[in-house]
Write a protein that holds these residues in place. Structure first.
Motif, PDB file in Angstrom:
ATOM      1  N   VAL A 243      44.351  52.942  36.379  1.00 39.77           N
ATOM      2  CA  VAL A 243      43.085  52.396  35.899  1.00 39.77           C
ATOM      3  C   VAL A 243      41.963  52.690  36.896  1.00 39.77           C
ATOM      4  N   ALA A 244      42.253  52.606  38.182  1.00 35.85           N
ATOM      5  CA  ALA A 244      41.247  52.918  39.202  1.00 35.85           C
ATOM      6  C   ALA A 244      40.772  54.362  39.063  1.00 35.85           C
TER       7      ALA A 244
ATOM      8  N   ALA B 118      34.141  46.081  40.822  1.00 31.60           N
ATOM      9  CA  ALA B 118      32.847  45.562  41.285  1.00 31.60           C
ATOM     10  C   ALA B 118      31.706  46.415  40.746  1.00 31.60           C
ATOM     11  N   SER B 119      31.899  47.720  40.725  1.00 34.33           N
ATOM     12  CA  SER B 119      30.878  48.628  40.189  1.00 34.33           C
ATOM     13  C   SER B 119      30.733  48.450  38.680  1.00 34.33           C
ATOM     14  N   HIS B 120      31.853  48.320  37.993  1.00 35.14           N
ATOM     15  CA  HIS B 120      31.845  48.159  36.539  1.00 35.14           C
ATOM     16  C   HIS B 120      31.092  46.891  36.125  1.00 35.14           C
TER      17      HIS B 120
ATOM     18  N   LEU C 125      44.690  46.550  44.858  1.00 36.23           N
ATOM     19  CA  LEU C 125      44.334  47.770  45.565  1.00 36.23           C
ATOM     20  C   LEU C 125      42.824  47.853  45.765  1.00 36.23           C
ATOM     21  N   GLU C 126      42.411  48.226  46.961  1.00 28.22           N
ATOM     22  CA  GLU C 126      40.978  48.304  47.238  1.00 28.22           C
ATOM     23  C   GLU C 126      40.290  49.326  46.330  1.00 28.22           C
TER      24      GLU C 126
ATOM     25  N   PRO D 263      33.735  44.317  46.618  1.00 23.34           N
ATOM     26  CA  PRO D 263      35.181  44.426  46.386  1.00 23.34           C
ATOM     27  C   PRO D 263      35.980  43.288  47.015  1.00 23.34           C
ATOM     28  N   SER D 264      35.506  42.743  48.142  1.00 23.52           N
ATOM     29  CA  SER D 264      36.238  41.665  48.810  1.00 23.52           C
ATOM     30  C   SER D 264      36.244  40.379  47.998  1.00 23.52           C
ATOM     31  N   GLY D 265      35.336  40.277  47.000  1.00 24.53           N
ATOM     32  CA  GLY D 265      35.284  39.093  46.164  1.00 24.53           C
ATOM     33  C   GLY D 265      36.044  39.226  44.862  1.00 24.53           C
TER      34      GLY D 265
END
Length: 501
Positions: free
Chosen positions: A357-358, A161-163, A153-154, A173-175
């Motif tokens: 979790v998101a 990515a932020s964490h 999920l995006e 996020p794309s990575g």
């Protein structure tokens, strides 16, 4: 309101800081229960609980009608030696059977779980996560039952990515590819960069499931020494890449399982540079990176990667919930291949747990949770090492990790880790024998013990029992001389290919 376990730990840490700074010296009287309770705005029972724990650790002693006093610190256990290996794998060691037994014991509640690398459930935010999961199921309805996108999920990939910025990793996020825990991330990463018959360099000792995964994928192994206090040396890795055809390297630079070794940040940068020269992919397991005990999070190898050759793997299993099975992979230049393999392995990670979790991360709860969790884990590690010092026989050695949840113990005399495990099981305690953590059966006299178990009388009784077993297995006065650590060649399976072969 702060949970009782965290309040008492705050008190305990405050007293330890006074002792370490010299404010309280051996023989000094500790603040009275009432005075400390008033100063820290906690209950008398909370202070009493903290003082009781410090007493069990040998930091304080209670004197009748006088209060608590600071004890002289006992001499710490010496670090384990780095062991050389036998010429042949021991026939008596059935790796698959022993690993199966250890994994089976993970779910058993009738054992004291010292053989499982875990964080005590009482320290995890399971109630909060479950409430968010329930809310997600109500709000999202049928959508929670749909297949999610292969990469995840995006909303979750954005938060991951932020964490990871705290670890020095800059990745959009794309990575990010969401996985079913870190083991699937490792599986996908290995299949993305290797083929059956390839040779992989891996730290030694290393997590036994990594070795089992390499075997199942038909990969050959070269073991690189992980040294207590410094992890894998760049020079050792350079030697291996010069001599052998290495298709990939698998390392846990932050608090390696089982020895808890932390590779210094400059060494991580050097390792990334060494592997980049030959275009060798590095698969980095960072599942323990968030569980550091110090003021700053150590960086990851991925943070030094400029060529896209570091495949970074991690999960929330040790910090949030092992049952939610939410992990991730940052595969760098191997993203397309990783997505192809992920789609054929599991299609997608479960949608409801990704959503929960998101949301936990989006609300900023992770930062607050880790701020409480880290000192609690440090306290548990200190407690475990203190118990080993008091109950195990002379000659015992142990690592003193600055993060993670496991410690690596070398038994004295003729102690054998497999026999230690069997006797411990008979006593209702799980333990992991050291020979499992090497493809060549090294570390026969070692055991890995979990320090992520709740402190209290049950734990102390369990470690006391393990100490008795260690006494029984040791040959008093017959310590086997140890060779110089890793003085010879790296450990390689016989079929590992030299570059000139």
């Amino acid at each position: 309101m702060q949970p009782e376990s965290y309040r008492y730990e705050t008190v305990r840490q405050s007293v330890l800081e006074q002792i370490e700074s010299g404010g309280l010296k051996p023989g000094d009287k500790a603040p009275s229960l009432r005075r400390l309770a008033q100063r820290m705005r906690v209950s008398l029972s909370t202070v009493l609980l903290a003082y009781g724990q410090l007493e069990s650790e040998g930091v304080l002693e209670a004197r009748p009608k006088s209060g608590y006093f600071v004890r002289a610190r006992q001499k710490r256990l010496p670090l384990p030696r780095v062991k050389s290996c036998p010429d042949e794998f021991p026939e008596t060691l059935n790796r698959a059977r022993l690993i199966g037994k250890l994994l089976e014991n993970m779910a058993r509640r009738d054992l004291v779980p010292l053989g499982v690398a875990r964080t005590d459930e009482a320290l995890l935010p399971l109630a909060q996560l479950n409430r968010m999961l329930a809310q997600t199921l109500r709000d999202e309805g049928e959508r929670t039952g749909y297949y999610g996108p292969v990469p995840g999920l995006e909303s979750l990939r954005v938060q991951i990515a932020s964490h990871c910025l705290d670890a020095g990793i800059e990745c959009g996020p794309s990575g990010v590819v969401v996985t079913n825990g870190a083991m699937e991330a490792l599986h996908v990463a290995l299949r993305s960069v290797t083929r059956p018959g390839d040779t992989v360099a891996i730290a030694s000792p290393t997590y036994y499931c990594f070795l089992q995964l390499l075997e199942n994928l038909g990969l050959r192994v070269i073991e690189v020494p992980s040294r207590p206090g410094e992890g894998v040396r760049p020079a050792d890795l350079a030697l291996i890449t010069e001599r052998f055809r290495v298709a990939a390297c698998v390392l846990t630079p932050n608090f390696n399982n089982p020895d808890g070794a932390l590779t210094p940040d400059p060494a991580k940068a050097e390792i990334v540079e060494i592997l980049a020269r030959t275009g060798t992919p590095l698969i980095e397991d960072d599942v323990y990176g968030d569980l550091h005990h110090g003021p700053e999070r150590p960086r990851c190898c991925k943070s030094y990667d400029r060529e896209g050759l570091v495949l970074h793997c991690s999960s929330f299993s040790k910090s949030l919930s092992p049952g939610y099975r939410v992990g991730w992979l940052m595969p760098g230049r191997f993203l397309d291949k990783a997505l192809e393999i992920k789609a054929t392995v599991s299609v997608a990670t479960a949608t409801p747990t990704q959503m929960a979790v998101a949301e936990f991360l989006r609300q900023g709860l992770m930062h607050r949770h880790l701020k409480r969790l880290r000192p609690a884990l440090k306290s548990m590690m200190d407690n475990m090492l203190g118990l080993i010092e008091r109950h195990f026989p002379p000659g015992t050695r142990a690592t003193r990790p600055s993060g993670g949840t496991v410690c690596w113990v070398e038994l004295p005399g003729g102690g054998d880790g497999v026999e230690f495990m069997r006797l411990a099981m008979d006593a209702g305690i799980s333990a992991a024998p050291g020979a499992l953590f090497s493809s060549q059966g090294c570390f026969r006299r070692f055991v890995r013990l979990s320090a992520g178990v709740r402190q209290g009388p049950e734990l102390e009784a369990a470690v006391k029992t393990l100490g008795r077993i260690a006494w029984e297995l040791s040959d008093a006065g017959h310590e086997t001389p140890a060779s110089e650590p890793w003085e010879n060649d790296p450990i390689a399976m016989p079929e590992a290919l030299l570059k000139d072969s």
